[in-house]
Design an enzyme around this catalytic site. Sequence first.
Site, PDB file in Angstrom:
ATOM      1  N   HIS A 117       0.871  -1.174   0.000  1.00 22.27           N
ATOM      2  CA  HIS A 117       0.000   0.000   0.000  1.00 22.27           C
ATOM      3  C   HIS A 117       0.917   1.235   0.000  1.00 22.27           C
ATOM      4  O   HIS A 117       2.016   1.194   0.547  1.00 22.27           O
ATOM      5  CB  HIS A 117      -0.836  -0.044   1.280  1.00 22.27           C
ATOM      6  CG  HIS A 117      -1.925   0.971   1.370  1.00 22.27           C
ATOM      7  ND1 HIS A 117      -1.705   2.286   1.721  1.00 22.27           N
ATOM      8  CD2 HIS A 117      -3.266   0.858   1.180  1.00 22.27           C
ATOM      9  CE1 HIS A 117      -2.865   2.936   1.736  1.00 22.27           C
ATOM     10  NE2 HIS A 117      -3.824   2.100   1.408  1.00 22.27           N
ATOM     11  N   ASP A 194       3.135  -4.389   7.903  1.00 15.60           N
ATOM     12  CA  ASP A 194       1.892  -3.622   7.775  1.00 15.60           C
ATOM     13  C   ASP A 194       0.747  -4.634   7.891  1.00 15.60           C
ATOM     14  O   ASP A 194       0.474  -5.386   6.958  1.00 15.60           O
ATOM     15  CB  ASP A 194       1.889  -2.911   6.418  1.00 15.60           C
ATOM     16  CG  ASP A 194       0.540  -2.270   6.101  1.00 15.60           C
ATOM     17  OD1 ASP A 194      -0.420  -2.468   6.875  1.00 15.60           O
ATOM     18  OD2 ASP A 194       0.452  -1.588   5.068  1.00 15.60           O
ATOM     19  N   GLN A 197      -4.439  -5.220   6.733  1.00 16.79           N
ATOM     20  CA  GLN A 197      -5.421  -6.122   6.109  1.00 16.79           C
ATOM     21  C   GLN A 197      -5.401  -7.517   6.711  1.00 16.79           C
ATOM     22  O   GLN A 197      -6.090  -8.409   6.226  1.00 16.79           O
ATOM     23  CB  GLN A 197      -5.172  -6.211   4.595  1.00 16.79           C
ATOM     24  CG  GLN A 197      -5.396  -4.913   3.859  1.00 16.79           C
ATOM     25  CD  GLN A 197      -6.856  -4.459   3.882  1.00 16.79           C
ATOM     26  OE1 GLN A 197      -7.767  -5.247   4.118  1.00 16.79           O
ATOM     27  NE2 GLN A 197      -7.064  -3.183   3.640  1.00 16.79           N
ATOM     28  N   LYS A 220     -10.425  -0.994  10.404  1.00 15.03           N
ATOM     29  CA  LYS A 220     -10.514  -2.148   9.503  1.00 15.03           C
ATOM     30  C   LYS A 220     -10.810  -3.436  10.273  1.00 15.03           C
ATOM     31  O   LYS A 220     -10.811  -4.520   9.717  1.00 15.03           O
ATOM     32  CB  LYS A 220      -9.214  -2.292   8.714  1.00 15.03           C
ATOM     33  CG  LYS A 220      -8.979  -1.134   7.733  1.00 15.03           C
ATOM     34  CD  LYS A 220      -7.803  -1.414   6.844  1.00 15.03           C
ATOM     35  CE  LYS A 220      -7.309  -0.182   6.115  1.00 15.03           C
ATOM     36  NZ  LYS A 220      -8.167   0.226   4.996  1.00 15.03           N
ATOM     37  N   CYS A 358      -4.656   2.499  -3.746  1.00 18.96           N
ATOM     38  CA  CYS A 358      -3.399   2.970  -3.136  1.00 18.96           C
ATOM     39  C   CYS A 358      -2.278   1.965  -3.349  1.00 18.96           C
ATOM     40  O   CYS A 358      -1.413   1.788  -2.478  1.00 18.96           O
ATOM     41  CB  CYS A 358      -3.556   3.270  -1.644  1.00 18.96           C
ATOM     42  SG  CYS A 358      -4.724   4.582  -1.313  1.00 18.96           S
TER      43      CYS A 358
HETATM   44  N1  PLP Z   1      -1.827  -0.640   4.563  1.00 20.26           N
HETATM   45  C1  PLP Z   1      -2.758  -1.366   3.951  1.00 20.26           C
HETATM   46  C2  PLP Z   1      -2.389  -2.730   3.444  1.00 20.26           C
HETATM   47  C3  PLP Z   1      -4.040  -0.871   3.782  1.00 20.26           C
HETATM   48  O1  PLP Z   1      -4.968  -1.601   3.166  1.00 20.26           O
HETATM   49  C4  PLP Z   1      -4.340   0.423   4.283  1.00 20.26           C
HETATM   50  C5  PLP Z   1      -5.681   1.014   4.067  1.00 20.26           C
HETATM   51  O2  PLP Z   1      -6.381   0.697   3.152  1.00 20.26           O
HETATM   52  C6  PLP Z   1      -3.339   1.138   4.934  1.00 20.26           C
HETATM   53  C7  PLP Z   1      -2.095   0.575   5.062  1.00 20.26           C
HETATM   54  C8  PLP Z   1      -3.596   2.485   5.497  1.00 20.26           C
HETATM   55  O3  PLP Z   1      -4.475   2.395   6.577  1.00 20.26           O
HETATM   56  P1  PLP Z   1      -5.053   3.702   7.258  1.00 20.26           P
HETATM   57  O4  PLP Z   1      -5.613   4.546   6.159  1.00 20.26           O
HETATM   58  O5  PLP Z   1      -6.091   3.190   8.198  1.00 20.26           O
HETATM   59  O6  PLP Z   1      -3.917   4.378   7.960  1.00 20.26           O
END
Ligand code: PLP
Length: 400
Positions: A117, A194, A197, A220, A358
């Site tokens: 992401h 990270d 997900q 999430k 993203c």
């Molecule tokens: N990393 C992953 C894999 C994501 O899917 C997301 C959000 O869609 C993020 C990071 C960013 O999360 P947040 O916008 O809650 O900070």
Amino acid sequence: MYRDLFPILDQQVYGHPLVYLDNAATTQKPRQVVETMNTYYLSQNSNIHRGTHYLAEQATERYEAVRRQVQRFIGAAHSHEIIFTRGTTESINLVAASFGQRYLHEGDEVVVSEMEHHSNIVPWQLACQRQGATLRVLPFDERGVLRLDRLEPLLNEHTRLVAVGHVSNTLGTVNPVRDIVDCAHRHGVPVLVDGAQAIAHMAVDVQALDCDFYCFSAHKMYGPMGVGVLYGRERWLEEMPPYQGGGEMIKEVRFEGTSFNELPFKFEAGTPAVAEVLGLGSAIDFMLQAGVGTIARHEQELLSYASSQLKQIDGLHIYGTAPDKTAVISFLAGTAHPYDTGTLLDKLGIAVRTGHHCTQPVMDHYGIPGTVRASFAIYNTRDEVDALVSALRRIAPMLM
Ligand code: PLP
């Protein structure tokens, strides 16, 4: 399952029952999470840590109880290894800024994967620019599986960190984090995961993964927006400089200089999102009541049912066919632009996400502008999969 706990799902959109399949963007919140936050503001609101009065002590105790709850939920060794942040993005930025300042120097390297992401790419690009370091990329294959054979050659005496997603938000791939960690650690390189997900879809144990940092967002995992977690191994967090300055993160402030508070407060400057932290605690309660294994099994059933049904639609192509996947399905209907497909589905009451999610490097890999993404949670049903499939069949003549 559990649909009565999620009143938002019980509504019509453009005259059709809402089918919410945008759970990778954010999950809906069970009643108990909203009620916990309401109760806090209606009868418990107080700033934490600094008060001697009843409400402040109660609020502080409840806030710190959630820290211990998160510690147990992800199997951390110490509660002071749990830092509350605004979400995954801020957790990663915190490490990129603070770890980057302390450990990243001219000529050093950071490794990310091609399926990250943007939140796990851009903070590292910025840190590398600041420190004169270079970003290296671990590729994935056509199924959306990381090329682990390419990891070892990327690691050398200049590598300072590997930053990798536990689960891809676009492809659904579950990455073999423990193998990545083992490989990186053999080279003395720490690993940031990270977990945005992963956290809502599988049991996560940071000690079993042996990772050095683990990041996730409450929204999430059935919790509120605006709060998330950074887990960091004590030895790194102790060595890392503060991220933001302000109240609560200090021990003593003089104009000649300031000494900093102990963990975890060193990294929690200012008034935190207390109601949201309590909401996160309630979301964890919900997941434990439902059973993390039950959630995972239910979603896996939906994934295999939806995948088999979608594959029968002529001209529909699924991106991301890793053997180990969460219930995220990215697809394109013929040559139709994903936005058009998403808009037509919306008019039939079906909420999916369209675009690059993203993850522009993933789109570049496949040479496509974006995908349509359906992503599932505990409250989704086979009937909703059927609704998606029949809607796609209905709009197919307009698209293909
Ligand atoms: N990393 C992953 C894999 C994501 O899917 C997301 C959000 O869609 C993020 C990071 C960013 O999360 P947040 O916008 O809650 O900070």
